[in-house]
Design a protein around this motif. Sequence first.
Motif, mmCIF file in Angstrom:
data_model
loop_
_atom_site.group_PDB
_atom_site.id
_atom_site.type_symbol
_atom_site.label_atom_id
_atom_site.label_comp_id
_atom_site.label_asym_id
_atom_site.label_seq_id
_atom_site.Cartn_x
_atom_site.Cartn_y
_atom_site.Cartn_z
ATOM 1 N N GLN A 139 5.062 24.883 -16.587
ATOM 2 C CA GLN A 139 5.896 23.704 -16.320
ATOM 3 C C GLN A 139 5.008 22.474 -16.250
ATOM 4 O O GLN A 139 3.978 22.484 -15.588
ATOM 5 N N ARG A 175 8.661 24.524 -19.735
ATOM 6 C CA ARG A 175 9.497 23.342 -19.509
ATOM 7 C C ARG A 175 8.594 22.116 -19.449
ATOM 8 O O ARG A 175 7.527 22.166 -18.851
ATOM 9 N N ASN A 214 12.175 22.982 -23.438
ATOM 10 C CA ASN A 214 12.863 23.939 -22.570
ATOM 11 C C ASN A 214 12.950 25.257 -23.332
ATOM 12 O O ASN A 214 13.792 25.414 -24.206
ATOM 13 N N ARG A 220 13.984 15.931 -20.561
ATOM 14 C CA ARG A 220 13.438 17.288 -20.717
ATOM 15 C C ARG A 220 13.062 17.445 -22.192
ATOM 16 O O ARG A 220 13.927 17.609 -23.050
#
Lengths: 157, 751
Positions: B469, B524, B320, B317
Amino acid sequence: MEAEFTLHVNGQARTVRVDPATPLLYVLRDDLGLNGPKFGCGLQQCGSCMVLLDTIAWPSCQLPVANVQNAAITTLEGLTRPDGSLHPVQQAFVDEQAAQCGYCLNGMVMSAVALLTVHPKPDDQTIRNALFRVLCRCGVHSRALAAIKKAADSMKS
Amino acid sequence: MAAQYPSQLSHSRRDFIKSVGCLTIAFVLGSGADVLAGESVVADELPESLAKNPRINAWLEVLANGRVRVLTGKTEIGQGIRTAVAQIAAEELNMSMERVEVVLAETGRTPDERYTSGSASIETSGMSIRYAAAAARQQLLGLAARQLRVKASQLRLADGMIRTTDGKRQLSFTQLLKGKQLQGEVKLPVQLKAKSEYQHVGKPVRRDDIERMVRAEPVYVQDLRFPGMVHARVLRPTSYWGKLAKLDTAEMQRQIPGLLKTVVDGSFVGFIAEKECQAKGAQDYGIQHAQWTNGPALPTKQALPELLTTLPAITKRAVNKGDMSSFDATTAGSAPTDASLSARYFKPYLMHASVGPSCAVALFDQEDSLHIWTHSQGVYPLRNTLAALLKMPPERIHVKAVPGSGCYGHNGADDVAADAALLARAYPGRHVRLQWSRDDEHAWEPYGSAMLMQLDARLDSEGSITHWQNNIWSDTHSTRPGGKPESLLAARLLAQPALPTPATEVSSAIYRNGEPLYAIPNQRLDTHYVQGPLRVSALRGLGAFGNVFALESFMDELALQAKQDPWEFRLRHLTDKRAKAVIQRTREMIKNEKLAPGEGFGLGFAQYKNQAAYCAVVAKVHVAEEMGTIRALHLWAAIDAGETINPDGLKNQTEGGMIQASSWTLKEEVLFNEQHITSRQWETYPIFRFDEVPAVTVSIIDRPTEKPLGAGEAAQGPTAAALANAVFQACGKRIRSLPIRPEKLVQIKES
């Protein structure tokens, strides 16, 4: 089997002893020590190895040396005048800074010189057609087009 | 050291200093005659390369004849770095460009600046040379002041001489240094020349190497000739993972005139001959007669986009931000709403496709030292890699950079150098020139990775993006050897093969520019690093090309959803003034352009790496579905690379970047079957020819008081998105899978 061949390169008679099937490119680079024509593909697809046969631009990478004994061969070196000054097409490529890596420059300049002998004032499409064989990966095409137009103008005047 | 911000500091400057954080700069008003009028700059942090190599004479040598020699650890790859660093040095030393000579990367000679990559040559090497030259000027003035017994402020350095301001006394560099070099390190603070006094920097200085090119002087590694030099070719397996079964080398020796040696080590095969065409003859014979066994098949059952998402992945990731919980709740079950949008984009494997195949010269000399002439982008890393491959101490290896055909990243340059080294070791005492064939380059170079990007976003009632996203699936984007011999092609072919160990961490190059510069509160970014089937490494822009194509295509799709103009939609999501300025500039550039039927405009924007040059590109295309043609007609770019060192160099790079990226976008895709790569020459891997190339126009937003920003890769991603968006405007069809070929239009419904 090797044999002797006399070639007319850049206004001089040059004798080499090579296999008759040897492509002209290898003779020019390796036997005669010229740098202008470049190896690009060996398949007549990219134009890096372009030379003038009399006044026609032709890739030299698959052309057997035995077939070009009667032609006047001109390489990029041969465009420069004896006093060291540049051919108008060479000069225009310098003026327009029409190169990045410059590897394809030989093909562009030789193709343009051949074009201008038959089309002294070519339009954009005519230049594009004449340079169709020449691949450039850096993307200096637009500068090359500008340089060739500039050369045409300077040769006319 | 605390920064001091005098009152004359502009707001944009202040913002800039805040944003870069680590760089603190203070202005002083002209101190001393040498600085002349205007404000000079005192820098109190050294550029990275200089901090590692702070000795002045590592970067700059003062020559006896009033000339200087600049040493850069970077190499010339068609970007004009030789001229740019000469401009920078000539500027700080107040001399004409003719007085500056440049030595490019060479082990033992120039500083170790690792790779010429990432559009970083000006930011690192150029700035190191600026500081070293400024320190040299300070030291020369100090020495002269002592010799002449005057204050340094009464001296002026220009054109290789130091004169008193009254013009009565002068010293040449020779008189000053008496055969010695400048000693010591570049120490802070370094007083830089006032930008208002610049004579060379910021001017479109011509590259002197272009004249040498048109004169057919020996410019390239391919042009090197040494007494007694022999020529080599390699023979590659007939399949991607093939192994050599049989090659009758004794028979070859009888059949091929001039063949000096055949080197076989496992499946690595090379031929050395007196003449180049004889080496080629040996290669041709080998292609006809060598027998190979096939290795494991390449995966062809699944389409590549699907394959990428089904391979085992390491996920990271990378971004975030804010709160994505409400987004997750709705996307989990419900159907997409008017306010949400999802799209999936694909970028195939792309080739560097240098016009001149890779080449190297190697010599294993009588002292058991190895010399390599190479167009590799990193002479020191190559030295370390060869040392490990050949089990030699690095001190016995000398690597010199010589320009080659443009590379645009990590092509076959390092591989061919390693091949040449292996052959030279087997045939010591003579220079071995190894020229790869077209097929060697096309089939075996490390490609730019294939990528899949899944984007999901939500708009609020005002048409602003609230949630964003991004999921990216991709192999790594750099396997530069960097000391690891297993990264070299030869390593996997040798009798004792070595294969690269897959990285265990997700490289940031995969998600380069994966995070949009737009102000979106909830974001994200998940990166799924997979090992794809083909050899890959750095191709101009790395992950940024695919990522910008995807996110800037998606921005247009969102703008359409929000019923907003693509320019306005981007501007309202941006806070960065410089980003806005390049976008606005492109609108200015096309304001008098008209669209004919079948034509469309499209916009793409990115700040490269979200920290280098800002670039917006507008494409004008013509789509004729019934004719099956998509043509790029014209591309306009606005670029802000901070302080422009050479505006013509920047233009050339940006024009070329747009043309190259158009070719990638509209035409290119590396194809393979179960056994091997099938894109093996220019007919099976077509790139732009002259009849397809669009007109290009570049507008520079120069910011002389800002630091220079890397620009060589800035146009790649924006160009791809601009073209995709223009095709959509022209025909109402959205192509999300590169290349944007006309046959894909048939499969897509108009939206």
